[in-house]
Design a protein around this motif. Structure first.
Motif, mmCIF file in Angstrom:
data_model
loop_
_atom_site.group_PDB
_atom_site.id
_atom_site.type_symbol
_atom_site.label_atom_id
_atom_site.label_comp_id
_atom_site.label_asym_id
_atom_site.label_seq_id
_atom_site.Cartn_x
_atom_site.Cartn_y
_atom_site.Cartn_z
ATOM 1 N N LEU A 42 17.605 -10.719 -59.828
ATOM 2 C CA LEU A 42 16.365 -9.950 -60.004
ATOM 3 C C LEU A 42 16.298 -8.747 -59.048
ATOM 4 C CD1 LEU A 42 13.697 -9.990 -61.670
ATOM 5 C CD2 LEU A 42 12.650 -11.232 -59.773
ATOM 6 N N LYS A 43 17.142 -8.766 -58.033
ATOM 7 C CA LYS A 43 17.162 -7.608 -57.116
ATOM 8 C C LYS A 43 17.550 -6.331 -57.864
ATOM 9 C CE LYS A 43 18.810 -8.620 -52.670
ATOM 10 N NZ LYS A 43 19.806 -9.334 -51.848
ATOM 11 N N ASP A 44 18.276 -6.495 -58.981
ATOM 12 C CA ASP A 44 18.676 -5.327 -59.783
ATOM 13 C C ASP A 44 17.632 -4.943 -60.814
ATOM 14 O OD1 ASP A 44 21.013 -5.018 -58.478
ATOM 15 O OD2 ASP A 44 22.178 -6.277 -59.869
ATOM 16 N N SER A 45 16.455 -5.530 -60.711
ATOM 17 C CA SER A 45 15.385 -5.215 -61.666
ATOM 18 C C SER A 45 15.165 -3.716 -61.767
ATOM 19 C CB SER A 45 14.099 -5.908 -61.186
ATOM 20 O OG SER A 45 12.976 -5.291 -61.746
ATOM 21 N N SER A 46 14.820 -3.268 -62.977
ATOM 22 C CA SER A 46 14.557 -1.832 -63.112
ATOM 23 C C SER A 46 13.196 -1.455 -62.535
ATOM 24 C CB SER A 46 14.686 -1.408 -64.579
ATOM 25 O OG SER A 46 14.139 -2.394 -65.412
ATOM 26 N N ILE A 65 20.305 -16.923 -65.760
ATOM 27 C CA ILE A 65 20.940 -15.940 -64.865
ATOM 28 C C ILE A 65 21.513 -14.784 -65.666
ATOM 29 C CG2 ILE A 65 22.768 -15.558 -63.161
ATOM 30 C CD1 ILE A 65 22.488 -18.487 -62.390
ATOM 31 N N GLU A 66 22.236 -15.145 -66.725
ATOM 32 C CA GLU A 66 22.827 -14.102 -67.584
ATOM 33 C C GLU A 66 21.757 -13.153 -68.115
ATOM 34 O OE1 GLU A 66 25.846 -14.727 -71.060
ATOM 35 O OE2 GLU A 66 25.278 -16.683 -70.205
ATOM 36 N N VAL A 67 20.675 -13.755 -68.600
ATOM 37 C CA VAL A 67 19.608 -12.928 -69.186
ATOM 38 C C VAL A 67 19.025 -11.993 -68.120
ATOM 39 C CG1 VAL A 67 17.327 -12.985 -70.296
ATOM 40 C CG2 VAL A 67 19.065 -14.659 -70.952
ATOM 41 N N VAL A 68 18.754 -12.537 -66.932
ATOM 42 C CA VAL A 68 18.166 -11.691 -65.877
ATOM 43 C C VAL A 68 19.147 -10.579 -65.497
ATOM 44 C CG1 VAL A 68 17.260 -11.666 -63.507
ATOM 45 C CG2 VAL A 68 16.663 -13.557 -65.042
ATOM 46 N N LYS A 69 20.428 -10.947 -65.419
ATOM 47 C CA LYS A 69 21.442 -9.920 -65.060
ATOM 48 C C LYS A 69 21.482 -8.797 -66.082
ATOM 49 C CE LYS A 69 24.822 -12.248 -62.167
ATOM 50 N NZ LYS A 69 25.918 -13.219 -62.210
ATOM 51 N N VAL A 91 8.520 -7.598 -53.566
ATOM 52 C CA VAL A 91 8.267 -8.502 -54.690
ATOM 53 C C VAL A 91 6.787 -8.902 -54.753
ATOM 54 C CG1 VAL A 91 8.752 -10.700 -53.509
ATOM 55 C CG2 VAL A 91 9.223 -10.492 -55.939
ATOM 56 N N VAL A 92 6.288 -9.061 -55.978
ATOM 57 C CA VAL A 92 4.929 -9.575 -56.171
ATOM 58 C C VAL A 92 5.091 -11.035 -56.599
ATOM 59 C CG1 VAL A 92 2.819 -9.400 -57.554
ATOM 60 C CG2 VAL A 92 4.054 -7.325 -56.860
ATOM 61 N N PHE A 93 4.430 -11.940 -55.855
ATOM 62 C CA PHE A 93 4.665 -13.360 -56.107
ATOM 63 C C PHE A 93 3.391 -14.100 -56.479
ATOM 64 C CE2 PHE A 93 4.729 -17.811 -54.941
ATOM 65 C CZ PHE A 93 5.917 -18.249 -55.515
#
Ligand SMILES: NC(=O)C1=CN([C@@H]2O[C@H](COP(=O)(O)OP(=O)(O)OC[C@H]3O[C@@H](n4cnc5c(N)ncnc54)[C@H](O)[C@@H]3O)[C@@H](O)[C@H]2O)C=CC1
Ligand SMILES: CC(=O)C(=O)O
Ligand SMILES: [Mg+2]
Length: 697
Positions: free
Chosen positions: A523-527, A494-498, A558-560
């Motif tokens: 992941l919603k904050d993805s660039s 989680i930390e890493v994704v954030k 999202v691409v899944f």
């Protein structure tokens, strides 16, 4: 004829099937010859269990045996009590005499050996004589069965226990509701067809691949492996065990086919995400080869699933009385390597042109064995190399789905959860692809490396990791980068994704649900304008998240994709959230077929890269823009043909191709792109009945 000639049958006091013909063909107790032809009758002695077979003329009369009770003479007497004797005896005494003599007859029958005039698989495929895992070691040696059965020898009672346990489990599961039961029931039905009629089996599979790939392959094949001791009926493939050291070179000749094109071998140590399943892992080799036939058109007579049983560290299996493998802990170190070496020497000595696919070996051996053999043998590791290619194709698709060109791939920030054979394989190959796009020099490699963050069971892998796995070391995050990013050794996913705000999260962790609500929220904050999720672990319950979770939390952008198949998600308003299957099944059949048809002596990095690039370019612009980054399984035969053609062309370009059949290397080099595809197509096996004729040996 090659049918068995039967002298006598009988075991454990029970008449064997051969003694019990169907009622319709069962004559009266006294044998009356029915054929009064020049062939003469096939038996002419009195027997309560006449020898009646499908081919009576092939059953042989028993020889006369000496001795009193239970001998041929005794038997003749038993049923030919003279009239005078009959008359002289009181009814009770006559009755006792008849009983005694018939008992003596049955005893004699049961102690006579069955003499067979067939060997190896012909015995296993004959329901009259087959006794599967109950064949003793001596019988296995004398009948050419060694290696064609799982190594343990079980009693007939254990066989019955296993069968009954399995039958009861099915009933039990059915009461629990429609769970895996239906999947396993479908597998059984398909498997029976596989045993009866291969052409029909593959026709069914090819014509309905989307429906049945999930049965013969992931996810159901996982359940099949887990329940293999119960599901085991007829052996398929070869088993080499630690007990066979020094014997493998001769054992390979027990396999009936003079030509083998593809071997898939496993040691059962990491089956899908299900861990160590020991000898039961043979199921995955069988499932992969089903796809070789269905997708790549490899001739089913030329495939060979192999299990190398060096023990298991699965405590449950070690204690299970019905387990079919060696019940000892796994061999390790040099002893282990020597066994795999011996296996490789044996198969390449009998079939010098075979291709060996290593499957589901635990990571430490997957890498080591790949390095050990890849320069000398035609082999590859599917989990390391096949998965990497499929992931690269998907990652390139994810870039295109953002409306960006593939060349933007080196800008993607990718978080990978899982640092095993699959995870490290992907990072290795994907970073090399990025580096090539950036100029293929040291700076390019360094820049590519810095796009990946690897998280394993202990969190983010950094240079500070104690006892770091040498395969992961090149991708450990540098100290200087950590302070800048506000991350530490062992930081949570989680930390890493954030902190990283990655474009992609890719799971090869075998941990179901690892991409939790919190991770997906982060992941919603993805660039990225279209973040991508690869929940690649198998089988279904090991997927890091489901498409419903991904689409409901992140939204339609999202691409899944996932390793095992999931249904698309209905997003309302006529919109569909596409669920892609990101599985190495899109590549390994084409890698194998292309290697075969080019006659390449090894499987090079370039050939693997060509396969991945062809898969990536297979998807059309409008498809990727809709989030469809992998083709549907229904197109797998077409994709495989294209991938194989790309592999052939690369092998030719790298001067590795030595040709196949009439097509020598020079001819291959003259083929245009289109002609190469045609050449591949023309060499794919199709499930049609050939005309069959009989020719005497
Ligand atoms: N979709 C596909 O085509 C393929 C999927 N796979 C799947 O990949 C999975 C892993 O395979 P291998 O790499 O061979 O297994 P492995 O057991 O060698 O590696 C698993 C890795 O996951 C890590 N891990 C465990 N718990 C974790 C956690 N909580 N967070 C982050 N990482 C964690 C472990 O430390 C280890 O590095 C399996 O489920 C397998 O089915 C493998 C090959 C192809
Ligand atoms: C697909 C595959 O090879 C695996 O899950 O291991
Ligand atoms: Mg695998």
């Amino acid at each position: 004829g090659d049918r068995a000639r039967l002298l006598c049958v009988g075991a454990n006091g029970q008449p064997r099937p051969a003694e019990r013909p169907p009622a319709s063909s069962r004559p009266n107790r006294r044998i009356v010859p029915t054929h009064r032809t020049s062939h003469r009758k096939s038996y002419d002695y009195a027997s309560p269990f006449p020898l009646v077979g499908r081919n009576q003329h092939q059953l042989q009369r028993p020889p006369l045996a000496a001795g009193p009770a239970g001998t041929r003479a005794g038997m003749a007497n038993a049923s030919s009590i003279s009239r005078s004797l009959r008359r002289s005896l009181a009814p009770d005494a006559l009755h006792r005499l008849l009983l005694q003599r018939s008992r003596a007859f049955v005893t004699a029958e049961c102690h006579r050996p069955v003499v067979l005039h067939k060997r190896g698989p012909d015995i296993l495929h004959d329901p009259w004589f087959n006794r599967g895992t109950a064949f003793s070691m001596t019988e296995r040696d004398r009948l050419g069965l060694r290696g064609l059965l799982p190594p343990s020898v079980v009693s007939s009672q254990q066989q019955i226990d296993r069968f009954m346990g399995d039958l009861k489990r099915l009933e039990q599961n059915a009461r629990d509701g429609p769970s895996d039961t239906y999947q396993l029931a479908k597998w059984r039905i398909l498997n029976r067809l596989h045993d009866r009629n291969e052409t029909m089996y593959y026709k069914v599979l090819i014509d309905n691949i989307e429906e049945y790939a999930p049965i013969v392959y992931t996810p159901t094949v996982g359940a099949v492996c887990q329940n293999y001791s119960g599901l085991f009926r007829r052996p398929r493939g070869m088993y080499f065990s630690a007990e066979d050291r020094g014997e493998m070179m001769s054992m390979v000749y027990n396999w009936p086919a003079d030509q083998v094109d593809m071997i898939v071998v496993t040691d059962g140590s990491r089956i899908l995400g299900l861990g160590d399943l020991g000898v039961q892992g043979i199921g995955i080799a069988i499932g992969k080869l089903d796809l070789y036939v269905a997708a790549a058109g490899i001739n089913p007579q030329r495939v060979l699933p192999v299990m190398i049983d060096v023990g298991t560290n699965n405590e449950k299996l070690l204690k299970d009385p019905l387990y079919l493998g060696l019940q000892e802990h796994r061999l390790e170190g040099e002893e282990y390597v020597e066994i795999i070496d011996e296996f490789m020497e044996a198969v390449f000595s009998r079939w010098p042109n075979v291709i060996v696919q290593f499957e589901d070996f635990q990571s430490k051996w997957a890498f080591r064995l790949l390095q050990r053999y890849r320069k000398t043998y035609r082999m590859f590791n599917d989990d390391v190399q096949g998965t990497a290619g499929v992931a690269i194709a998907g990652l390139l698709g994810a870039v295109r789905a953002q409306g960006r060109p593939m060349i933007d791939f080196p800008k993607q920030k990718i978080v990978v959860a899982g640092a095993g054979s699959a995870g490290i394989g992907v990072v290795n190959a994907a970073s090399r692809t990025m580096a090539r796009m950036l100029g293929n020099n040291e700076v390019a490699f360094e820049s590519a490396r810095s796009q990946f963050w690897i998280v394993d069971a202990h969190g983010l892998i950094t240079e500070e990791r104690v006892d770091i796995d040498p395969d992961a070391r090149p991708f450990a995050r540098r100290k200087s980068e950590l302070t800048h990013q506000g991350l530490n050794e062992g930081a949570s996913l989680i930390e890493v994704v954030k902190k990283v705000k990655p474009d992609v999260i890719l799971g090869l962790s075998a941990v179901g649900g690892l991409f939790s609500k919190e991770v997906l929220e982060a992941l919603k904050d993805s660039s990225s304008s279209r973040p991508a999720i690869f929940a690649m672990s198998n089988p279904t319950k090991n997927a890091e998240c489901t498409p419903e979770e991904a689409f409901s939390i992140i939204g339609e952008k999202v691409v899944f994709s996932s390793g095992s198949p999931f249904d698309d998600v209905d997003l309302g308003d006529g919109k569909i959230g596409h669920s892609n299957q990101g599985n190495n099944m899109y590549l390994f059949p084409g890698i194998g077929l292309g290697t075969l048809l080019s006659g390449a002596r090894i499987v090079s990095d370039g050939m693997l890269q060509a396969a991945a690039e062809r898969l990536a370019s297979y998807m059309k612009e409008e498809e990727v823009l809709q989030g469809i980054i992998y083709p549907p399984t229904s197109r797998i035969r077409d994709i495989t043909k294209e991938v194989a053609a790309a592999v052939v062309r690369e092998a030719v370009a790298e001067d590795l191709a030595e040709g196949y059949r009439d097509m020598d290397a020079r001819e291959l080099a003259r083929l245009s792109e289109e002609e190469t595809v045609d050449y591949v197509k023309n060499n794919m096996w199709n499930p049609v009945y050939p005309t069959v004729v009989y020719k005497k040996d």
